[in-house]
Design a protein around this motif. Structure first.
Motif, PDB file in Angstrom:
ATOM      1  N   GLU A   1      -9.074  -5.517   7.618  1.00  8.75           N
ATOM      2  CA  GLU A   1     -10.012  -5.050   6.590  1.00  8.75           C
ATOM      3  C   GLU A   1      -9.559  -3.715   5.989  1.00  8.75           C
ATOM      4  O   GLU A   1      -9.540  -3.543   4.763  1.00  8.75           O
TER       5      GLU A   1
ATOM      6  N   ASN B   1      -6.395 -10.257   4.695  1.00 15.31           N
ATOM      7  CA  ASN B   1      -7.411 -10.625   5.677  1.00 15.31           C
ATOM      8  C   ASN B   1      -7.347 -12.094   6.079  1.00 15.31           C
ATOM      9  O   ASN B   1      -7.690 -12.439   7.212  1.00 15.31           O
TER      10      ASN B   1
ATOM     11  N   GLY C   1      -6.141  -4.023   4.247  1.00 15.38           N
ATOM     12  CA  GLY C   1      -6.322  -4.668   2.938  1.00 15.38           C
ATOM     13  C   GLY C   1      -6.799  -3.695   1.881  1.00 15.38           C
ATOM     14  O   GLY C   1      -6.374  -3.761   0.721  1.00 15.38           O
ATOM     15  N   VAL C   2      -7.681  -2.755   2.278  1.00 12.87           N
ATOM     16  CA  VAL C   2      -8.167  -1.737   1.333  1.00 12.87           C
ATOM     17  C   VAL C   2      -7.024  -0.821   0.908  1.00 12.87           C
ATOM     18  O   VAL C   2      -6.836  -0.540  -0.289  1.00 12.87           O
TER      19      VAL C   2
ATOM     20  N   GLY D   1      -4.551  -2.741  -1.198  1.00 12.55           N
ATOM     21  CA  GLY D   1      -5.165  -3.054  -2.489  1.00 12.55           C
ATOM     22  C   GLY D   1      -5.121  -1.873  -3.441  1.00 12.55           C
ATOM     23  O   GLY D   1      -4.784  -2.025  -4.625  1.00 12.55           O
TER      24      GLY D   1
ATOM     25  N   TRP E   1     -13.728  -7.564  -0.156  1.00 13.76           N
ATOM     26  CA  TRP E   1     -12.719  -7.831  -1.190  1.00 13.76           C
ATOM     27  C   TRP E   1     -12.860  -6.921  -2.408  1.00 13.76           C
ATOM     28  O   TRP E   1     -11.880  -6.613  -3.094  1.00 13.76           O
TER      29      TRP E   1
ATOM     30  N   TYR F   1      -6.241  -7.803  -0.922  1.00 15.37           N
ATOM     31  CA  TYR F   1      -7.175  -7.680   0.201  1.00 15.37           C
ATOM     32  C   TYR F   1      -7.415  -9.039   0.857  1.00 15.37           C
ATOM     33  O   TYR F   1      -7.373  -9.175   2.092  1.00 15.37           O
TER      34      TYR F   1
END
Length: 472
Positions: free
Chosen positions: A305, A130, A308-309, A312, A140, A126
């Protein structure tokens, strides 16, 4: 003579296997309800004729304002109902520490390291996404959590039979994962602290502990006290779910000579259905209702954002848990169970990328005040969990025939004594029982063989007589 190498993900002890089976049975039912609640929330929030009613119900306020508890329905679900979920998580953690896999430091190393890597790598993915894309770093922690109930619901829906060792590994991972998620919430998402309310909650917890140690019984004592502790914790500024964890950890989870179940085990057995069957599905109903459209789904992959989620959960979780497990086995000189392959570990690691309940909660806390970003991050959690579930389904289905054979071997009970045969193969009594059973079966087969032989001789004799008559 050197000790044989320790096996990773080997056969569970019989008591541990029984506990895991009971726990996962409840979680699986709860997971299916959770899945239904999530689908219902998306339907309710995205059908134009129903959307306004969803917003009205979610934001409807109730509760005593004088006590600082005039909260929306959505808020009650996140701070109130999830306290029940974390209470059960606290009991699970305590049981693991005193009677489960985490009791033995050598055995505990595997799930602890795997869970830590399974949280650190998604957070790193994440952050890198970002930093590269110029997004916000406050989210994060969103992709760090695993939702055991949702993962088990996926297993139930696709009909995959995981061996008990892999299911126990997944459950222990989730317990450790929940512990660190709780610490993240307590440390990073606590703003202004009201020390008077926090002190009151601490006094309430001391009273709770004292009553437990004195052996005081009765729900009418503990439930009102728990509500007071929860309310004080909420008003202190520390997330109210921490109260649930603290009370769960205080319960005794070891059995004494005159006890069949520990107090913690008994209470967990009573409260787990309430958590899995009511608290978590209701939280999902009022948290998963985000607006989904083709453009919104496309935006998930364009904003750092939300991207990244997704990365992740899908990439970070799989690489983190698999890498942590492999490194632990490598540096402790342990070998994987003979029945499993590293492909099985990777499939379970991919399944752990389903981060629903706690990920949604952390998303709300991380982007508090930014409604648009909160909804987008929730959409990213849903999409990432869906991708992880799909990948895990494919990987697990490829190995499903092998899993089915392993499960059949684990369940086989040919001597019908209620204990799987694999736990009795080193006991002379088991083999004597099997010998008696087989001797009875052999005697029955000999009797049937003699009967069939006699019938065949009679048929031959009768057939010969008819032939002689025809000649005459």
């Amino acid at each position: 003579m050197s000790a044989p190498p320790r096996k990773v993900l080997g056969r569970l002890s019989l008591p541990e296997r029984t506990f895991v089976a009971d726990a996962l049975r409840t979680e699986t039912v709860g997971g299916v309800l959770l899945l239904i609640a999530a689908v219902a929330a998306l339907f309710w929030a995205n059908v134009p004729a129903l959307h306004s009613s969803y917003e009205s119900v979610s934001h409807y306020h109730l509760g005593p304002a004088a006590l600082g508890l005039d909260l929306s329905v959505e808020h009650w679900a996140a701070d109130g109902l999830l306290a029940i979920f974390f209470f059960v998580a606290g009991i699970e953690l305590k049981r693991e520490l005193v009677a489960g896999d985490l009791k033995d430091p050598k055995a505990a190393a595997l799930p602890v390291v795997a869970a830590l890597c399974g949280m650190a790598v998604p957070a790193l993915v994440y952050v890198l996404t970002n930093v590269t894309g110029g997004g916000s770093l406050v989210g994060w922690a969103v992709p760090t959590a695993t939702d055991i109930a949702f993962a088990l619901a996926v297993l139930a829906v696709i009909g995959t039979s995981l061996p008990s060792a892999l299911r126990a590994f997944l459950l222990t991972l989730a317990v450790v994962d929940d512990l660190f998620a709780i610490l993240i919430i307590a440390v990073f998402f606590t703003a202004d602290i009201d020390f008077a309310a926090l002190g009151g909650a601490a006094v309430g917890l001391v009273v709770f502990w004292f009553l437990l140690r004195k052996g005081v019984r009765g729900w009418y004592v503990y439930v009102p006290l728990a509500l007071v502790i929860w309310a004080l914790m909420y008003n202190s500024g520390v997330h109210a779910t921490i109260a649930g964890v603290a009370m769960g950890l205080m319960l005794r989870c070891s059995t004494r000579e005159d006890e069949e179940h520990s107090p913690g085990g008994h209470i967990e057995h009573l409260v787990r259905p309430l958590s899995a069957g009511l608290a978590v599905p209701l939280f999902a109903l009022f948290s998963a209702g985000v607006s989904i459209s083709g453009g919104a789904v496309g935006d998930v992959f364009t904003k750092p954002e939300t991207l990244g989620v997704v990365l992740g959960l899908v990439v970070g979780k799989a690489l983190g848990i698999f890498g942590g497990t492999w490194l632990t086995a490598r540096f402790t000189r342990a070998s994987l169970s003979d029945d499993l392959a590293w492909a099985d570990v990777f499939a379970v690691a991919t399944l752990a990328g389903i981060g629903f309940t706690v990920s949604l909660l952390i998303g709300e806390l991380a982007f508090d005040g930014d409604t648009t970003m909160t909804d987008e991050v929730k959409a990213a959690v849903l999409l990432g969990s869906l991708i992880a579930a799909t990948l895990a389904t494919v990987l697990l289905k490829i190995r499903n025939a092998k899993y089915r054979r392993l499960c059949e071997a684990e369940e086989r009970d040919e001597d019908l004594d209620g204990i799987p045969d694999i736990y009795e193969e080193d006991q002379p009594e088991y083999h004597l029982r099997m010998a008696a059973i087989l001797e009875r079966k052999a005697a029955e087969h000999r009797r049937i063989a003699e009967l069939k032989s006699a019938e065949r001789l009679a048929e031959v004799a009768g057939g010969a007589g008819e032939e002689d008559d025809r000649r005459a």
